[in-house]
Design an enzyme around this catalytic site. Structure first.
Site, PDB file in Angstrom:
ATOM      1  N   ILE A 178       0.848  -1.206   0.000  1.00 36.80           N
ATOM      2  CA  ILE A 178       0.000   0.000   0.000  1.00 36.80           C
ATOM      3  C   ILE A 178       0.881   1.252   0.000  1.00 36.80           C
ATOM      4  N   THR A 183      12.352  -4.901   4.773  1.00 38.13           N
ATOM      5  CA  THR A 183      12.218  -6.278   5.265  1.00 38.13           C
ATOM      6  C   THR A 183      11.867  -7.143   4.060  1.00 38.13           C
ATOM      7  N   ALA A 189       4.737  -1.696   8.826  1.00 38.92           N
ATOM      8  CA  ALA A 189       4.234  -2.680   9.798  1.00 38.92           C
ATOM      9  C   ALA A 189       4.613  -4.064   9.326  1.00 38.92           C
ATOM     10  N   GLU A 190       4.594  -5.009  10.261  1.00 36.30           N
ATOM     11  CA  GLU A 190       4.488  -6.409   9.885  1.00 36.30           C
ATOM     12  C   GLU A 190       2.998  -6.603   9.631  1.00 36.30           C
ATOM     13  N   THR A 230      -6.120  -0.984  10.481  1.00 37.59           N
ATOM     14  CA  THR A 230      -6.881  -2.055   9.827  1.00 37.59           C
ATOM     15  C   THR A 230      -8.228  -2.291  10.511  1.00 37.59           C
ATOM     16  N   ASP A 231      -9.171  -2.859   9.753  1.00 35.89           N
ATOM     17  CA  ASP A 231     -10.462  -3.222  10.359  1.00 35.89           C
ATOM     18  C   ASP A 231     -10.323  -4.410  11.316  1.00 35.89           C
ATOM     19  N   GLU A 232      -9.181  -5.135  11.250  1.00 40.08           N
ATOM     20  CA  GLU A 232      -9.030  -6.336  12.091  1.00 40.08           C
ATOM     21  C   GLU A 232      -9.001  -5.998  13.577  1.00 40.08           C
ATOM     22  N   TYR A 253      -1.229 -10.241  15.079  1.00 42.58           N
ATOM     23  CA  TYR A 253      -1.175  -9.074  14.170  1.00 42.58           C
ATOM     24  C   TYR A 253      -2.183  -8.017  14.590  1.00 42.58           C
ATOM     25  N   SER A 254      -3.463  -8.422  14.732  1.00 39.68           N
ATOM     26  CA  SER A 254      -4.478  -7.396  15.024  1.00 39.68           C
ATOM     27  C   SER A 254      -4.297  -6.835  16.427  1.00 39.68           C
ATOM     28  N   LYS A 303      -1.677  -4.188  16.055  1.00 37.50           N
ATOM     29  CA  LYS A 303      -2.207  -2.981  15.395  1.00 37.50           C
ATOM     30  C   LYS A 303      -3.137  -2.227  16.354  1.00 37.50           C
ATOM     31  N   ASN A 310      -9.714  -5.265   3.656  1.00 34.64           N
ATOM     32  CA  ASN A 310      -8.695  -5.978   2.866  1.00 34.64           C
ATOM     33  C   ASN A 310      -8.406  -5.288   1.542  1.00 34.64           C
ATOM     34  N   PRO A 338      -4.568 -23.426  -1.404  1.00 32.45           N
ATOM     35  CA  PRO A 338      -4.895 -23.879  -0.044  1.00 32.45           C
ATOM     36  C   PRO A 338      -5.985 -23.034   0.615  1.00 32.45           C
TER      37      PRO A 338
HETATM   38  P1  NAD Z   1       3.435  -4.678   3.547  1.00 33.21           P
HETATM   39  O1  NAD Z   1       3.814  -5.826   4.430  1.00 33.21           O
HETATM   40  O2  NAD Z   1       3.274  -4.912   2.087  1.00 33.21           O
HETATM   41  O3  NAD Z   1       4.508  -3.502   3.715  1.00 33.21           O
HETATM   42  C1  NAD Z   1       5.019  -3.142   4.966  1.00 33.21           C
HETATM   43  C2  NAD Z   1       6.266  -2.286   4.725  1.00 33.21           C
HETATM   44  O4  NAD Z   1       6.774  -1.893   6.008  1.00 33.21           O
HETATM   45  C3  NAD Z   1       7.389  -3.017   3.993  1.00 33.21           C
HETATM   46  O5  NAD Z   1       7.913  -2.202   2.976  1.00 33.21           O
HETATM   47  C4  NAD Z   1       8.425  -3.259   5.093  1.00 33.21           C
HETATM   48  O6  NAD Z   1       9.761  -3.290   4.608  1.00 33.21           O
HETATM   49  C5  NAD Z   1       8.185  -2.065   5.998  1.00 33.21           C
HETATM   50  N1  NAD Z   1       8.626  -2.332   7.379  1.00 33.21           N
HETATM   51  C6  NAD Z   1       8.342  -3.430   8.134  1.00 33.21           C
HETATM   52  N2  NAD Z   1       8.961  -3.334   9.339  1.00 33.21           N
HETATM   53  C7  NAD Z   1       9.621  -2.145   9.340  1.00 33.21           C
HETATM   54  C8  NAD Z   1      10.436  -1.475  10.299  1.00 33.21           C
HETATM   55  N3  NAD Z   1      10.706  -2.036  11.491  1.00 33.21           N
HETATM   56  N4  NAD Z   1      10.923  -0.267   9.986  1.00 33.21           N
HETATM   57  C9  NAD Z   1      10.676   0.306   8.785  1.00 33.21           C
HETATM   58  N5  NAD Z   1       9.940  -0.298   7.827  1.00 33.21           N
HETATM   59  C10 NAD Z   1       9.416  -1.511   8.104  1.00 33.21           C
HETATM   60  O7  NAD Z   1       2.107  -4.083   4.185  1.00 33.21           O
HETATM   61  P2  NAD Z   1       0.815  -3.455   3.477  1.00 33.21           P
HETATM   62  O8  NAD Z   1      -0.125  -4.534   3.154  1.00 33.21           O
HETATM   63  O9  NAD Z   1       1.237  -2.500   2.441  1.00 33.21           O
HETATM   64  O10 NAD Z   1       0.195  -2.652   4.718  1.00 33.21           O
HETATM   65  C11 NAD Z   1       0.616  -1.320   4.999  1.00 33.21           C
HETATM   66  C12 NAD Z   1      -0.120  -0.813   6.221  1.00 33.21           C
HETATM   67  O11 NAD Z   1      -1.529  -0.833   5.991  1.00 33.21           O
HETATM   68  C13 NAD Z   1       0.105  -1.664   7.477  1.00 33.21           C
HETATM   69  O12 NAD Z   1       0.192  -0.807   8.577  1.00 33.21           O
HETATM   70  C14 NAD Z   1      -1.137  -2.525   7.564  1.00 33.21           C
HETATM   71  O13 NAD Z   1      -1.409  -2.871   8.904  1.00 33.21           O
HETATM   72  C15 NAD Z   1      -2.181  -1.586   6.992  1.00 33.21           C
HETATM   73  N6  NAD Z   1      -3.334  -2.239   6.339  1.00 33.21           N
HETATM   74  C16 NAD Z   1      -3.142  -3.198   5.393  1.00 33.21           C
HETATM   75  C17 NAD Z   1      -4.249  -3.763   4.750  1.00 33.21           C
HETATM   76  C18 NAD Z   1      -4.076  -4.826   3.679  1.00 33.21           C
HETATM   77  O14 NAD Z   1      -5.088  -5.405   3.254  1.00 33.21           O
HETATM   78  N7  NAD Z   1      -2.876  -5.093   3.187  1.00 33.21           N
HETATM   79  C19 NAD Z   1      -5.531  -3.351   5.097  1.00 33.21           C
HETATM   80  C20 NAD Z   1      -5.684  -2.368   6.090  1.00 33.21           C
HETATM   81  C21 NAD Z   1      -4.582  -1.807   6.700  1.00 33.21           C
HETATM   82  O1  DAU Z   2      -8.736  -6.701   6.893  1.00 30.40           O
HETATM   83  C1  DAU Z   2      -7.528  -6.022   6.664  1.00 30.40           C
HETATM   84  C2  DAU Z   2      -6.389  -6.997   6.723  1.00 30.40           C
HETATM   85  O2  DAU Z   2      -6.480  -7.805   5.567  1.00 30.40           O
HETATM   86  C3  DAU Z   2      -5.023  -6.314   6.806  1.00 30.40           C
HETATM   87  O3  DAU Z   2      -4.931  -5.596   8.005  1.00 30.40           O
HETATM   88  C4  DAU Z   2      -3.892  -7.356   6.739  1.00 30.40           C
HETATM   89  O4  DAU Z   2      -2.635  -6.702   6.702  1.00 30.40           O
HETATM   90  C5  DAU Z   2      -4.074  -8.174   5.483  1.00 30.40           C
HETATM   91  O5  DAU Z   2      -3.105  -9.207   5.453  1.00 30.40           O
HETATM   92  C6  DAU Z   2      -5.487  -8.790   5.409  1.00 30.40           C
HETATM   93  O6  DAU Z   2      -5.644  -9.831   6.413  1.00 30.40           O
HETATM   94  P1  DAU Z   2      -6.386 -11.232   6.080  1.00 30.40           P
HETATM   95  O7  DAU Z   2      -5.937 -12.227   7.063  1.00 30.40           O
HETATM   96  O8  DAU Z   2      -7.856 -11.035   5.892  1.00 30.40           O
HETATM   97  O9  DAU Z   2      -5.746 -11.493   4.604  1.00 30.40           O
HETATM   98  P2  DAU Z   2      -5.183 -12.816   3.908  1.00 30.40           P
HETATM   99  O10 DAU Z   2      -4.934 -12.467   2.483  1.00 30.40           O
HETATM  100  O11 DAU Z   2      -4.077 -13.440   4.683  1.00 30.40           O
HETATM  101  O12 DAU Z   2      -6.424 -13.814   3.982  1.00 30.40           O
HETATM  102  C7  DAU Z   2      -7.691 -13.479   3.393  1.00 30.40           C
HETATM  103  C8  DAU Z   2      -8.648 -14.639   3.689  1.00 30.40           C
HETATM  104  O13 DAU Z   2      -8.212 -15.794   2.946  1.00 30.40           O
HETATM  105  C9  DAU Z   2      -8.665 -15.066   5.138  1.00 30.40           C
HETATM  106  O14 DAU Z   2      -9.988 -15.484   5.495  1.00 30.40           O
HETATM  107  C10 DAU Z   2      -7.727 -16.284   5.186  1.00 30.40           C
HETATM  108  C11 DAU Z   2      -7.925 -16.898   3.808  1.00 30.40           C
HETATM  109  N1  DAU Z   2      -6.732 -17.597   3.256  1.00 30.40           N
HETATM  110  C12 DAU Z   2      -5.546 -16.921   3.205  1.00 30.40           C
HETATM  111  C13 DAU Z   2      -4.397 -17.516   2.709  1.00 30.40           C
HETATM  112  C14 DAU Z   2      -3.086 -16.765   2.673  1.00 30.40           C
HETATM  113  C15 DAU Z   2      -6.837 -18.887   2.775  1.00 30.40           C
HETATM  114  O15 DAU Z   2      -7.938 -19.507   2.793  1.00 30.40           O
HETATM  115  N2  DAU Z   2      -5.700 -19.493   2.279  1.00 30.40           N
HETATM  116  C16 DAU Z   2      -4.478 -18.865   2.237  1.00 30.40           C
HETATM  117  O16 DAU Z   2      -3.480 -19.502   1.799  1.00 30.40           O
END
Ligand code: NAD
Ligand code: DAU
Length: 355
Positions: free
Chosen positions: A18, A42, A89-90, A136-138, A161-162, A165, A190, A216
């Site tokens: 993002i 990372t 974030a992780e 996140t909504d989580e 994770y949640s 956050k 998501n 899977p």
């Molecule tokens: P991502 O894992 O793709 O990217 C995370 C980035 O943070 C990476 O570039 C990583 O190198 C960097 N990072 C990790 N640890 C770090 C540290 N200690 N210092 C500096 N940089 C570090 O994550 P994303 O999916 O792009 O999510 C970005 C943000 O949005 C997160 O805070 C996540 O919680 C939030 N978010 C994600 C989703 C989603 O669906 N992906 C939804 C809602 C909120």
């Molecule tokens: O809701 C926002 C969150 O969405 C973000 O905060 C997180 O960073 C992001 O990773 C995401 O979390 P989810 O756990 O919902 O996303 P994920 O893609 O891991 O999984 C989506 C759904 O699919 C969940 O119900 C688990 C399922 N799943 C996931 C994987 C990786 C499977 O069934 N098989 C899989 O191998």
């Protein structure tokens, strides 16, 4: 105004999924702003995500870890940071189950370090400044068959994770209330789209279909997620950054709920079409596996507030966004190969070994 720029915005996690879309949007739409992308690079951070904009005169990169407080303070001083958009974030739930402490370090301690660095750097005045935390909504936990998460839903996180956050959100609000830091938070559903690391459902399954590997599906596949195209999230972040009142919270989502198995079935159908395979070919790869521990049944965001206050709604339908996402991954297999050739392979083997 420093060096002719009206703002110098620190975007943390800008080399991630993002974050890279946020950096691109801000650097290209706002040449009057300087965008400083801070990232520890990372496994999830990838500068290839930003290659097309790295030569822009208003873009800079800082290879910094949020856990390195001294380096963080240096970044604020060197660049004269006026605003923060905090995405680092992780982010993967399954990894948080394998290694929860990594999530406490970056998401909790890293966020507090960043808050502390901003507080110190801005102690003279916070006028016109903003610390915008992306969440996140989580954090709201899991829903039953009905209802939505609103901005006032009580926090009830279930995964490491949640929980991490949620903790970071609490610290951000605490710095707002205690020290007057100019904070804003948004909680999004998501995301999916280009540059998403292939550990998350959609890019993982696209890659597995391409390579004829099993898909899977955790548990009964009837878990529900609310999907938003990443460019729509970036546009919402733009709106919240510029318009949200200080100390406010906004939920971001597209009222777009899908049960996992229905989404996977649609994805398989689109992949058959795009790869010229017989209809039903990709679906044969679906394999039900052991469930994720603590798996939240359903997420659904009520995004009424952001619509009412600012008129924001998503621009892309799910069918358009999913087709564009598949096209992007098929056209960028080199990007995918660079990732899957590395340490990701080790994680994949551990994560799916006994399922
Ligand atoms: P991502 O894992 O793709 O990217 C995370 C980035 O943070 C990476 O570039 C990583 O190198 C960097 N990072 C990790 N640890 C770090 C540290 N200690 N210092 C500096 N940089 C570090 O994550 P994303 O999916 O792009 O999510 C970005 C943000 O949005 C997160 O805070 C996540 O919680 C939030 N978010 C994600 C989703 C989603 O669906 N992906 C939804 C809602 C909120
Ligand atoms: O809701 C926002 C969150 O969405 C973000 O905060 C997180 O960073 C992001 O990773 C995401 O979390 P989810 O756990 O919902 O996303 P994920 O893609 O891991 O999984 C989506 C759904 O699919 C969940 O119900 C688990 C399922 N799943 C996931 C994987 C990786 C499977 O069934 N098989 C899989 O191998």
């Amino acid at each position: 105004m420093e060096n002719g720029f009206t703002k110098t915005i620190l975007v943390t996690g800008g080399a991630g999924f993002i974050g890279s879309h946020v950096v691109r949007r801000f650097a290209t739409r706002y040449p009057q702003y300087r965008i400083v992308c801070l990232d520890a690079l990372t496994y999830a951070g990838n500068l290839e995500n930003l290659r097309d904009i790295e030569a822009l005169p208003n873009y800079a990169f800082s290879h910094t870890d949020l856990l390195d407080m001294q380096a963080l303070q240096q970044v604020f001083a060197t660049y004269g940071i006026t605003d923060v958009i905090h995405l680092a974030a992780e982010s993967h739930v399954d990894r948080s189950i394998l290694s929860p402490l990594d999530f406490v370090y970056t998401n909790v301690i890293g966020t507090v370090n960043l808050l502390e660095a901003a507080k110190k750097a801005w102690q003279g005045s916070t006028d016109g400044r903003r610390f915008y935390h992306i969440s996140t909504d989580e954090v709201y936990g899991a829903l039953g068959d009905t209802g939505f998460f609103t901005e006032t839903t009580p926090y009830d996180p279930h995964s490491p994770y949640s929980a991490s956050k949620a903790s970071s959100d609490h610290f951000v609000r605490a710095y707002g209330d205690t020290y007057g830091l100019p904070v804003v938070i948004s909680n999004c559903s998501n995301n999916y789209g280009p540059y998403q690391f292939p550990e998350k459902l959609i890019p993982l399954f696209i890659n597995n279909v391409v390579n004829g590997k099993p898909l899977p599906v955790y548990g009964d596949g009837l878990y529900t997620r609310d999907w938003l195209y990443v460019l729509d999230h970036a546009s919402a972040i733009d709106v919240v950054f510029h318009k949200a009142p200080l100390h406010s919270t906004y939920n971001i989502g597209g009222f777009n709920e899908w049960r996992n198995i229905d989404l996977i079935t649609l994805l398989c159908r689109l992949m058959d079409e795009k790869l010229g395979r017989a209809e039903g070919e990709s679906k044969k790869l679906i394999t039900y596996v052991k469930d994720r521990p603590g798996h939240d049944r359903r997420y659904a965001i009520d995004a009424t507030k952001i619509k009412q206050d600012f008129g924001w709604t998503p621009a892309v339908t799910f069918e358009q966004g999913l087709a564009a996402t598949i096209d992007w991954y098929l056209a960028n297999q080199e990007w995918m190969n660079h990732i899957t050739a590395g340490t990701y392979r080790q994680y994949y083997e551990t994560q799916y070994a006994n399922r």
